[in-house]
Design an enzyme around this catalytic site. Structure first.
Site, PDB file in Angstrom:
ATOM      1  CE  LYS A 489      -0.397   0.010   5.057  1.00 36.50           C
ATOM      2  NZ  LYS A 489      -1.308   0.049   6.209  1.00 36.50           N
ATOM      3  NE  ARG A 586      -6.499   1.283  11.489  1.00 40.53           N
ATOM      4  CZ  ARG A 586      -5.237   1.048  11.155  1.00 40.53           C
ATOM      5  NH1 ARG A 586      -4.345   2.018  11.189  1.00 40.53           N
ATOM      6  NH2 ARG A 586      -4.855  -0.169  10.804  1.00 40.53           N
ATOM      7  CE1 TYR A 712      10.853  32.735  -0.397  1.00 38.46           C
ATOM      8  CE2 TYR A 712      11.255  30.375  -0.138  1.00 38.46           C
ATOM      9  CZ  TYR A 712      10.893  31.457  -0.925  1.00 38.46           C
ATOM     10  OH  TYR A 712      10.548  31.252  -2.254  1.00 38.46           O
ATOM     11  CG  MET A 761       7.741  23.615  -3.710  1.00 32.21           C
ATOM     12  SD  MET A 761       6.564  24.412  -4.817  1.00 32.21           S
ATOM     13  CE  MET A 761       5.452  25.170  -3.643  1.00 32.21           C
TER      14      MET A 761
END
Length: 817
Positions: A489, A586, A712, A761
């Site tokens: 998964k 769950r 930044y 980023m």
């Protein structure tokens, strides 16, 4: 003199085996231990080796694929296949070794044996490059150096060979003597002896003495005194010895090493004279391996001048196949640095493992120095390509081109690599897997670059061998008959989808599990045929799940009723899996649901394939009492359901850490998750290997003045000034912003450099003050030294999050040896 051919009756005599031989004159030319890698069944002898899995269970597959000659330790198999030849021995691995040792004795050739902790394969391949002009060489394929790999390598010896180069690796005491009898080297080389594979020895001296057993009968032993510290010089093997050293007296005493424009200039004292050489590498390991090769050439009688000329021409060795995304929805298998018949067979097996595309293509160069006539060689290759289901051949080189008529498939040929590149726009590659396999002189790396998708320089390297080794470790912990479900998964925990699933299908795990239906559908479209459980099925995906034969996890009455309502009327016994909630709280049925659940299961439309629960804290000793309660509750609920049904569903509860800590609760199946990728909080030993390496590159270097800031909001401050490196990874790639401002560190040239300023980023900055760093240098975000677990600690998270957060825009490259 070796006989012209081995018959199965002759091999029975060699092995002193009890034999069942309906066809005693069957000729044997090939040895096999893996029923999935058959080349020519008629002349193959299959050894049913008991390793992580008992090889006897694959006799049926081998027989189905045409094998009729077997070496076994269990006599019952001879009764099952009366038309096949069987040799019954006590120890199948020892029989394999004895047969290879017998063939070695029949051939009077010079043999170099290599052992050590590091560098064996590189030294072997470089010696091949250095000596190929003077000898017809047979050598270990890839890194075949184990108790099984060595005899398979030595079996390749043919009368036309004049030199063998074989490597030997051991992991515990008592192993080397077996390999020494198989290789029987006339020349011995000891490479670097370090802590690798030390777990099987009482101490370093025991490990060293075990390795030296390989050379007991050697005429010549080549070594460094630094590697044999603790062993008396008079006790070293070899009738003659040749030593080299960086620090002490030796036959070849290195006095000076200086890097010059990507190469290493080395001076040494040899026979009381100063000599020199130039090695085209600068990293420490390559320089050390180059010096070992230099010592070997001198010890073999080459002049210092000739040795220098040859060493300067050494080229990089890549022993790993690379699986990379290519242009136009293609997958590229890059093996562009070598071409010989044994490594071709390995590469074709890897090509055959890939099911994500309907078409398989090979780009193949001329193959040299095989000891066979060209016609025999290319006839053998043509048969091999057919047997491995290759659809298209692109041959490059005058030799392979002249035998074009032998290849019965879609084909085209070119005299030179450049001719192919010039015609590339007219050759259509779409939705296919392409194996690029070429001798180094053909420069096939140029082809690989043209066919590979152009993605930015941040790369996640996934070692499929390490992944397989981790899988086999967990298999070794299982009771015989216990099945294995593997979690793929979340893009296989960030490591890939079909690339990982193909390996698991090839390794014959019993089940795959995905989180959502679309993950399972993608695997089906990529050729994955094995059972797949979907852990979070959604009603909107039921139609697609049924179409692609995906098996839903059913966790409450509502989803069960919805699925039953959706099933077409003509479907019977559709497989489902019931999840029981015993404490995770769950998803899952609870005890109170069972009464209403049972009548609904009383239908021919469904078949409960398995019933399972999820342990909350299987890795934590402090919660063992709760885990015991979970297992007890699960037993009770499972029994209620199984007693109601007319069949017995698979029962499973253990996850990765559960496999390690709760061996008495393996039941019918276990579920392996992040342990496959090298992480198990329940393990303290070094049983698992690092599967993934995340790396990037330096984009720019800047020298800042005192007080200048970085990034930044001016959060990165350089009070004393210094040097920063901008690297090509940011939070969009999965490098969390929490790593900023010195929290995170990366490896550059073996040194840790902290981040400075905020993570951007697409990039971030490192403080590399005082480090020798330049634009284009490789930067390691995590590997086996700076691990994913280390990164997780830096930002107070878990390895799962680090691994799964790696963006899919980061190129995945898969390696296979």
């Amino acid at each position: 003199m070796i006989p012209e051919q081995f018959t199965i009756a002759h091999i029975a005599e060699i092995l002193k085996a009890k034999s069942f031989l309906p066809t005693p004159n069957s000729v044997i030319k090939m040895l096999l231990i893996d029923s999935r890698t058959i080349i020519n069944a008629q002349i193959t002898l299959f050894f049913a080796i008991a390793a992580q899995r008992d090889g006897h269970i694959f006799i049926a597959d081998a027989y189905k694929n045409g094998i009729r000659n077997f070496v076994i330790a269990d006599p019952t198999y001879a009764e099952k296949y009366p038309d096949a030849n069987f040799l019954l021995v006590q120890d199948v691995i020892k029989a394999l070794q004895n047969l290879a040792a017998h063939k070695r004795k029949l051939n009077d050739l010079k043999v170099i044996g290599i052992t050590g902790s590091n560098g064996k394969t590189i030294v072997k391949e470089w010696l091949y490059q250095l000596l190929a002009a003077d000898y017809n060489i047979v050598r270990s394929p890839k890194s075949f150096n184990s108790q099984i790999g060595v005899p398979l390598s030595v079996w390749q010896i043919e009368p036309e060979h004049t030199l063998g180069i074989f490597e030997a690796g051991i992991s515990k005491s008592g192993e080397m003597q077996h390999l020494a009898e198989v290789i029987n080297p006339t020349i011995g080389i000891l490479t670097n002896v370090r802590e690798a594979h030390a777990e099987g020895f009482a101490n370093g001296i025991e490990k060293l003495k075990e390795k030296l057993l390989l050379f007991n009968n050697a005429e010549l032993f080549i070594y460094s005194p630094e590697y044999v510290s603790g062993v008396n010089i008079d006790d070293l093997p070899g009738k003659n010895k040749f030593s080299w050293s960086l620090s002490s007296a030796a036959d070849l005493k290195i006095t000076f090493i200086e890097p010059i424009e990507g190469r290493s200039y080395i001076r040494a004292i040899y026979q009381n004279e100063e000599i020199e050489c130039l090695i085209p590498f600068i990293d420490d390991a390559a320089v050390e391996n180059g010096i070992i090769c230099w010592a070997t050439l001198l010890a073999l009688g080459y002049t210092a001048k000739e040795a220098d000329v040859r060493l300067e021409k050494l080229t990089q060795v890549s022993m790993r196949l690379e699986l990379i995304n290519g242009v136009d929805n293609c997958s590229i298998i890059d093996d562009s640095y070598s071409a010989d018949i044994s490594s071709l067979a390995i590469a074709l097996d890897f090509l055959n493992l890939q099911n994500q595309h309907p078409k398989k293509t090979i780009i193949l160069s001329d193959i040299y120095e095989t000891g066979k006539s060209s016609e025999v060689l290319y006839r053998e290759i043509a048969a091999l390509l057919i047997q491995k289901n290759v659809n298209r051949l692109i041959g490059i080189g005058s030799n392979i081109s002249s035998f074009a008529d032998l290849f019965e498939m879609d084909k085209c040929f070119f005299e030179r690599t450049q001719s192919f590149i010039e015609q590339l726009p007219a050759i259509h590659f779409v939705n296919e897997t392409i194996l690029i396999k070429g001798a180094r002189k053909f420069e096939f790396e140029r082809i690989s670059k043209l066919l590979t998708q152009k993605i930015h320089d941040t790369v996640l390297e996934v070692n499929l061998n390490a992944l397989t080794n981790n899988l086999q470790y967990y298999r070794s912990q299982l009771v015989t008959g216990v099945k294995l479900m593997v979690m793929v998964k979340a893009f296989s925990y960030g490591s890939g989808s079909f690339e990982i699933a193909n390996v698991l299908q090839h390794q014959k795990v019993d089940y795959l599990a995905v989180a959502y239906a679309d993950e399972g559908i993608a695997l089906r479209k990529a050729g994955i045929k094995m059972p797949i459980m979907v852990m979070s099925p959604e009603p909107s995906a039921f139609d697609a799940m049924i179409k692609h034969q995906l098996e839903p996890e059913i966790y409450n009455l509502q989803i069960l009723k919805s699925f039953l309502h959706f099933l077409p009327v003509d479907i019977q016994h559709y497989p489902i899996h019931l999840k029981i909630d015993t404490g995770m709280h769950r998803l899952g049925f609870e005890q109170d649901d069972v009464k209403e659940l049972l009548p609904i299961l009383n239908t021919d439309e469904l078949k409960v394939m398995s019933i399972f629960t999820h342990l909350v804290a299987s890795a934590d000793q402090v919660h063992d009492e709760f885990t015991t309660q979970q297992l007890h509750s699960f037993d009770e609920i499972y029994k209620q359901i199984a007693d109601f049904l007319t069949y017995k569903p698979i029962k499973h509860a253990l996850n990765t850490s559960g496999i390690s800590r709760w061996k008495n609760a393996q039941m019918d199946m276990v579920r392996l998750g992040i342990g496959l990728y090298g992480f198990d909080s329940a393990l303290t030993s070094k049983n698992l290997q690092t599967v993934a390496v995340l790396k990037t590159t330096v984009t720019q270097i800047k020298v800042l003045k005192a007080g200048e800031t970085v990034g930044y909001s001016r959060k990165g401050v350089m009070p004393q000034g210094g040097t920063i490196a901008t690297v090509k990874i940011g939070y969009a790639d999965g490098y969390n912003r929490a790593f900023g401002n010195g929290v995170g560190k990366m490896l550059i040239n073996g040194k840790l450099a902290p981040t400075i300023g905020s993570i951007c980023m697409d990039m971030c900055m490192l403080d590399v003050t005082g480090l020798n760093v330049k634009t284009g240098d490789e930067v390691i975000v995590f590997n086996n030294e700076q691990t994913i677990a280390d990164l997780a600690k830096q930002i107070n998270t878990i390895p799962y999050e680090i691994l799964t957060n790696i963006s899919q825009r980061v190129k995945r490259v898969y390696f296979y040896e």
